[in-house]
Design an enzyme around this catalytic site. Structure first.
Site, mmCIF file in Angstrom:
data_model
loop_
_atom_site.group_PDB
_atom_site.id
_atom_site.type_symbol
_atom_site.label_atom_id
_atom_site.label_comp_id
_atom_site.label_asym_id
_atom_site.label_seq_id
_atom_site.Cartn_x
_atom_site.Cartn_y
_atom_site.Cartn_z
ATOM 1 N N ARG A 72 -5.238 29.032 57.591
ATOM 2 C CA ARG A 72 -6.605 29.495 57.848
ATOM 3 C C ARG A 72 -6.861 29.639 59.340
ATOM 4 O O ARG A 72 -7.972 29.493 59.825
ATOM 5 C CB ARG A 72 -7.609 28.537 57.237
ATOM 6 C CG ARG A 72 -7.354 27.090 57.625
ATOM 7 C CD ARG A 72 -8.382 26.213 57.010
ATOM 8 N NE ARG A 72 -8.062 24.820 57.235
ATOM 9 C CZ ARG A 72 -8.936 23.849 57.097
ATOM 10 N NH1 ARG A 72 -10.159 24.137 56.732
ATOM 11 N NH2 ARG A 72 -8.592 22.617 57.299
ATOM 12 N N GLY B 196 -8.770 29.793 53.118
ATOM 13 C CA GLY B 196 -8.722 30.257 54.499
ATOM 14 C C GLY B 196 -9.951 29.917 55.324
ATOM 15 O O GLY B 196 -10.071 30.356 56.464
ATOM 16 N N ASP C 228 3.932 18.701 60.743
ATOM 17 C CA ASP C 228 3.331 19.990 61.088
ATOM 18 C C ASP C 228 2.059 19.832 61.904
ATOM 19 O O ASP C 228 1.501 20.800 62.384
ATOM 20 C CB ASP C 228 3.045 20.795 59.827
ATOM 21 C CG ASP C 228 2.189 20.017 58.859
ATOM 22 O OD1 ASP C 228 2.543 18.878 58.546
ATOM 23 O OD2 ASP C 228 1.152 20.545 58.422
ATOM 24 N N GLY D 106 2.599 26.619 57.258
ATOM 25 C CA GLY D 106 2.115 27.743 58.071
ATOM 26 C C GLY D 106 0.616 27.744 58.277
ATOM 27 O O GLY D 106 -0.118 26.980 57.657
ATOM 28 N N ARG E 79 -10.250 28.106 69.372
ATOM 29 C CA ARG E 79 -9.599 26.981 70.030
ATOM 30 C C ARG E 79 -8.396 27.442 70.842
ATOM 31 O O ARG E 79 -7.846 28.511 70.604
ATOM 32 C CB ARG E 79 -9.219 25.910 69.000
ATOM 33 C CG ARG E 79 -8.335 26.410 67.871
ATOM 34 C CD ARG E 79 -8.096 25.310 66.835
ATOM 35 N NE ARG E 79 -6.942 25.612 65.997
ATOM 36 C CZ ARG E 79 -6.438 24.792 65.083
ATOM 37 N NH1 ARG E 79 -6.981 23.609 64.878
ATOM 38 N NH2 ARG E 79 -5.389 25.133 64.372
#
Ligand SMILES: *[C@@H]1O[C@H](CO)[C@@H](O)[C@H](O)[C@H]1NC(C)=O
Ligand SMILES: *[C@@H]1O[C@H](CO)[C@@H](O)[C@H](O)[C@H]1NC(C)=O
Ligand SMILES: *[C@@H]1O[C@H](CO)[C@@H](O)[C@H](O)[C@H]1NC(C)=O
Ligand SMILES: *[C@@H]1O[C@H](CO)[C@@H](O)[C@H](O)[C@H]1NC(C)=O
Ligand SMILES: *[C@@H]1O[C@H](CO)[C@@H](O)[C@H](O)[C@H]1NC(C)=O
Ligand SMILES: CC(=O)N[C@H]1CO[C@H](CO)[C@@H](O)[C@@H]1O
Length: 602
Positions: free
Chosen positions: A189, A222, A356, A186, A279
């Site tokens: 950060r 994070g 991922d 997942g 981004r």
């Protein structure tokens, strides 16, 4: 140019026989894959009007898509001047998927959702704008560049203030890391801020990276440090201008937030500073997004996510088609092969090709310990800690295949037995798609038009010579684009340092003769045409590690001039630029560059 003496021709022919034996070796890998590719492209051609008509959250306050189209013709200077009028929407995603409602950014296992609500944690100030992409700010976000100079922008683009309409989310996904299933991963950060639908009618997902802990942070803090953020900002923009599908970067903001990192995993912990990149991608869903749902048996949700992605991003896939997931898979097999071929064309090694980090839209995402290959070396490994070379540049095509196998595994619960068999056949075509694309790309890089029997040999021998002499990858192709036929013929490589290196190979003369002969058969094109064509596909500047490193050292001292300069230069990688030449970006790498290690922890 006439080089046909019969003696020469004979010698060429006999060397050719030898070379062809060699080619067999070079392409042994592809031979193992040489099954007929099966494409499901004609399963469905129509566009589903249903899935295209989702109403945006902000539909009341935003122009309809018709208006968006007509507004596009308006005065281009009419960009949004005020961030308080900039609105994003999260409705599409929050309506499509169940959201984890547990509050707080504490680490936990999350089930039965695709996102968790998660607020960014503001960074300690003062905040500074280190870099901004005009192309993204104006061309994608419709913002006037001047807004990026405001105090507001620093807050919005670093996570201390939320954009209008934003519901910040962290995405739950899983993945195979270095070959093994890693369970729940997942966004550890990163925060999704919302979708922006711009005046061109495109929808972009905005995300902050380095914006604090989420339920998926595992043991992380994070944060992202300046050096890794500079690298992501510069590389994603550079890749875009190289023509490689990629996520984009709008801005880079640095802070005074202390972040502890063991840069080389050697026990030497250093205090660095936190940074945030704003981004964008059309979608941030990954292979791992599907894998976690399949692995946890959340099949309804798996189907939902697949339908969402295909509806939103694959207009040729019809939602009522019983073969739609198979078509989706087939498309990804093709696009992934194409993406990796494009990486190879510019010598890009991603560095962490875990499932991922592989996008469902087949764009380059998650810039970590990537690298551009300098001296030609198929075993080039950008991540210095990747001792086994799992993600070496030469392994990427195979890793793509591995990741597609995992994708197929994740799709299996929604495919029939028959479809699963077909999918396996499609996957067997991957190698052929990849090789075909590589062949086209490198033919273009060598300036070859049409198709001739000896082209594969010409390319393969070129690679063999590069492997033996290890000239600079980027500059070898570039200089071959800049040299004239006459210079080639005379072997005059004045100032052509990479070609000069390559020309040391014992087969170089023979190869050159074959090459010049091949070019001379392209009758109606002049030498200048060839050069112009080749210069469009062979960049003069790529983000070499030492270039990034030099800019990072300055950025860490709050001098962002070199980041800016690199960003500007890399926006025109195919154009020779004075500032770049002065900086030595097309020259032999400086000596200090050879001792450089890639910063791994990010
Ligand atoms: C666009 O607007 C600017 C200032 O508002 C004006 O100077 C310019 O002439 C306009 N251009 C067009 C093509 O209308
Ligand atoms: C494969 O992908 C490439 C690159 O996106 C595209 O141009 C091509 O049309 C695709 N081919 C098939 C058969 O889908
Ligand atoms: C580099 O490779 C090592 C060894 O496989 C791995 O543990 C590490 O996570 C990699 N670095 C990054 C940034 O992914
Ligand atoms: C070699 O090429 C350069 C141009 O790049 C030219 O200036 C020079 O005169 C050439 N030298 C010879 C010996 O032909
Ligand atoms: C050059 O050759 C190509 C194909 O070989 C052809 O398509 C093109 O029309 C030709 N151009 C001219 C100017 O003859
Ligand atoms: C650069 C980057 O984000 N890489 C990610 C790739 O995936 C691994 C997990 O497999 C993450 O730890 C990295 O952060």
């Amino acid at each position: 140019m006439k080089i046909h003496s019969s003696i020469r021709a004979n010698r060429l022919r006999s060397t050719l026989v030898m070379w062809i034996i060699y080619i067999d070796l070079v392409f042994a890998l592809s031979a193992a894959w040489s099954f007929t590719p099966v494409y499901a492209e004609d399963f469905c051609q129509s566009t589903d009007s249903h899935c295209r008509s989702h109403d945006d959250a902000a539909s009341n306050s935003r122009p309809s898509s018709h208006m968006v189209k007509s507004r596009w013709n308006m005065n281009v200077s009419n960009l949004i001047q005020d961030l308080d009028q900039f609105r994003v929407s999260c409705k599409k995603l929050t309506e499509a998927f169940p959201i984890d409602q547990v509050d707080g950014n504490f680490v936990r296992t999350v089930k039965n959702c695709v996102f968790s609500k998660s607020f960014p944690t503001p960074l300690r100030g003062p905040l500074r704008l280190a870099a901004v992409s005009k192309d993204v700010i104006e061309g994608i976000l419709d913002l006037d560049l001047t807004v990026t100079q405001s105090e507001d922008f620093l807050h919005y683009a670093s996570g201390s203030r939320m954009l209008l309409g934003s519901v910040p989310l962290a995405h739950r996904y899983g993945g195979h890391q270095f070959g093994y299933w890693a369970g729940q991963l997942g966004d550890g950060r990163a925060h999704f801020l919302g979708q922006y639908s711009n005046r061109k009618g495109e929808i972009w997902d905005l995300q902050l990276k380095g914006s604090g802990k989420t339920p998926y942070s595992r043991s992380g803090d994070g944060r992202a440090v300046i050096r890794s953020s500079v690298r992501e900002f510069l590389c994603s923009e550079a890749m875009h201008f190289l023509g490689v599908p990629t996520s984009r970067a709008a801005s880079l903001i640095v802070s005074e937030e202390p972040v502890l990192r063991d840069q080389f995993y050697n026990g030497n912990v250093k205090k660095e500073r936190g940074a945030v990149v704003l981004r964008l991608a059309k979608s941030w869903f990954r292979i791992g997004s599907l894998e976690i749902l399949a692995q946890s048996g959340e099949i309804d949700l798996l189907r939902k996510l697949l339908d969402f992605v295909t509806n939103e991003h694959f207009p040729s896939i019809h939602s009522g088609d019983s073969e739609k997931y198979l078509v989706f898979f087939s498309t990804l097999v093709n696009e992934t092969a194409h993406l990796i071929a494009q990486w190879m064309s510019v010598g890009f090694a991603h560095g962490v090709c875990n499932t991922d980090n592989f996008s469902l839209l087949s764009i380059t995402i998650d810039y970590g310990p990537f690298g551009f290959m300098e001296s030609y070396n198929p075993n080039f490994i950008p991540n210095t800690s990747d001792d086994e070379g799992r993600y070496s540049i030469g392994a990427q095509a195979n890793v793509g295949l591995f990741n597609l196998e995992k994708l197929l595994g994740a799709l299996s619960p929604v495919l029939t037995q028959k479809q699963q068999k077909e999918a396996k056949t499609i996957l067997k075509g991957y190698g052929t798609v990849y090789q075909t694309r590589i062949h086209q790309i490198f033919k273009a890089k060598l300036g070859l038009l049409g198709e001739e029997e000896g082209d594969s040999s010409l390319i393969a021998i070129f690679f063999k010579m590069m492997e033996d002499t290890q000239p600079d990858f980027t500059m070898t192709f570039r200089q071959l684009s800049e040299v004239s036929d006459l210079q080639l013929h005379n072997r005059n490589f004045t100032e052509m340092w990479a070609l000069d290196d390559l020309s040391l190979h014992s087969h170089f003369s023979d190869w050159l003769n074959m090459y010049l002969l091949r070019l001379s058969r392209q009758k109606n094109y002049t030498d200048l045409d060839r050069q112009a064509r080749m210069k469009q596909v062979n960049p003069r500047y790529v983000l070499r590690n030492w270039m990034a490193e030099s800019a990072i050292r300055k950025a860490e001292m709050n001098d962002f001039t070199e980041v800016e300069m690199l960003h500007r230069i890399l926006s025109f990688p195919f154009v020779t630029q004075e500032t770049a030449e002065e900086a030595g970006y097309a020259a032999r790498p400086p000596l200090w560059a050879q001792r450089l290690k890639v910063s791994c922890s990010s």
